[in-house]
Design an enzyme around this catalytic site. Structure first.
Site, mmCIF file in Angstrom:
data_model
loop_
_atom_site.group_PDB
_atom_site.id
_atom_site.type_symbol
_atom_site.label_atom_id
_atom_site.label_comp_id
_atom_site.label_asym_id
_atom_site.label_seq_id
_atom_site.Cartn_x
_atom_site.Cartn_y
_atom_site.Cartn_z
ATOM 1 N N ASN A 243 11.417 49.544 -48.794
ATOM 2 C CA ASN A 243 12.673 49.007 -48.410
ATOM 3 C C ASN A 243 13.403 47.800 -49.525
ATOM 4 O OD1 ASN A 243 12.217 49.818 -45.819
ATOM 5 N ND2 ASN A 243 10.640 48.252 -45.610
ATOM 6 N N ARG A 244 13.079 48.503 -50.846
ATOM 7 C CA ARG A 244 13.824 47.753 -51.873
ATOM 8 C C ARG A 244 13.410 46.337 -52.020
ATOM 9 N NH1 ARG A 244 14.202 52.424 -52.701
ATOM 10 N NH2 ARG A 244 15.959 53.636 -53.418
ATOM 11 N N LEU A 245 12.161 45.951 -51.528
ATOM 12 C CA LEU A 245 11.574 44.597 -51.619
ATOM 13 C C LEU A 245 10.458 44.681 -52.626
ATOM 14 C CD1 LEU A 245 11.706 43.666 -47.768
ATOM 15 C CD2 LEU A 245 13.266 43.107 -49.611
#
Length: 221
Positions: free
Chosen positions: A198-200
């Site tokens: 999730n691009r975290l």
């Protein structure tokens, strides 16, 4: 425009990165130790063609930037070393502005390492010792190419190389070019980037303290 000529849908090009990440408790005491751990993994299990390939970004005295891919040839607690022609654009930039960044884009592993620091020339003895380890053809190539200069045709380079090959046949020692040598980048910050879902992403950065020790900070992705 035909379907074949249509551009890629860049907005839809994405990969989902790994679930497991990088925590502060896993880090080595120094960034070079941590780099050694990741580099070993990149070189053995990472599926990378040249894990020591890094993007070297420089800026001249006016702040005009440039970047290129260079091969890392040595690293230790003193810094990261690469070699080049001292008349090249990167070397001219570094003569005016010694601040530099190194980026290791280990995409198959969803990892990046970003080093920022100050570049200084290596000594001639160290340069000569490395030059002797280069293949004979690469030694000749260091003489044949006036790196970053404008040339009219490919033949100029090929002719220069052929002349050098005749002068220094295989087995004969090639002298070290006087305008060729190394730069050692002494790190001031080293960021380890691990892609996450999730691009975290995890981004942990070592920052050098005034006494030479390191503190670690986490950056928001």
């Amino acid at each position: 425009m035909t379907d074949r000529d249509a551009p890629f849908d860049l907005a839809s090009m994405r990969k989902q990165y790994r679930a497991e990440g990088l925590s502060e408790t896993e880090l080595a005491a120094t960034p070079v130790e941590q780099f050694a751990r990741w580099f070993k993994q990149a070189a053995t299990d990472g599926g990378l063609f040249e894990p020591n390939a890094m993007i070297v970004s420089t800026a001249d005295a006016e702040g005009r930037t440039s970047a290129r891919t260079v091969l890392l040839k040595h690293f230790d607690e003193q810094g990261f070393v690469f070699y080049t022609n001292y008349d090249s654009r990167k070397a001219r930039d570094l003569a005016e502005n010694p601040y530099v960044s190194l980026l290791f884009p280990w995409h198959p592993m969803a990892r990046q390492v970003l080093v920022t620091g100050v570049a200084r020339r290596t000594g001639r003895d160290e340069t000569a010792a490395y030059f002797r380890t280069r293949p004979h053809g690469s030694q000749l190539g260091a003489w044949a190419s006036a790196q970053s200069s404008v040339i009219s045709t490919r033949a100029e380079i090929d002719d220069a190389y052929a002349e050098l090959a005749a002068r220094y046949p295989e087995g004969e020692q090639v002298p070290v070019p006087p305008n060729w040598g190394g730069f050692r980048v002494a790190p001031q910050t080293v960021e380890f980037w691990q892609g996450r879902e999730n691009r975290l992403h995890d981004r942990l950065r070592y920052v050098e303290r005034a006494d030479g020790s390191w503190r670690v900070e986490r950056l928001s992705p």
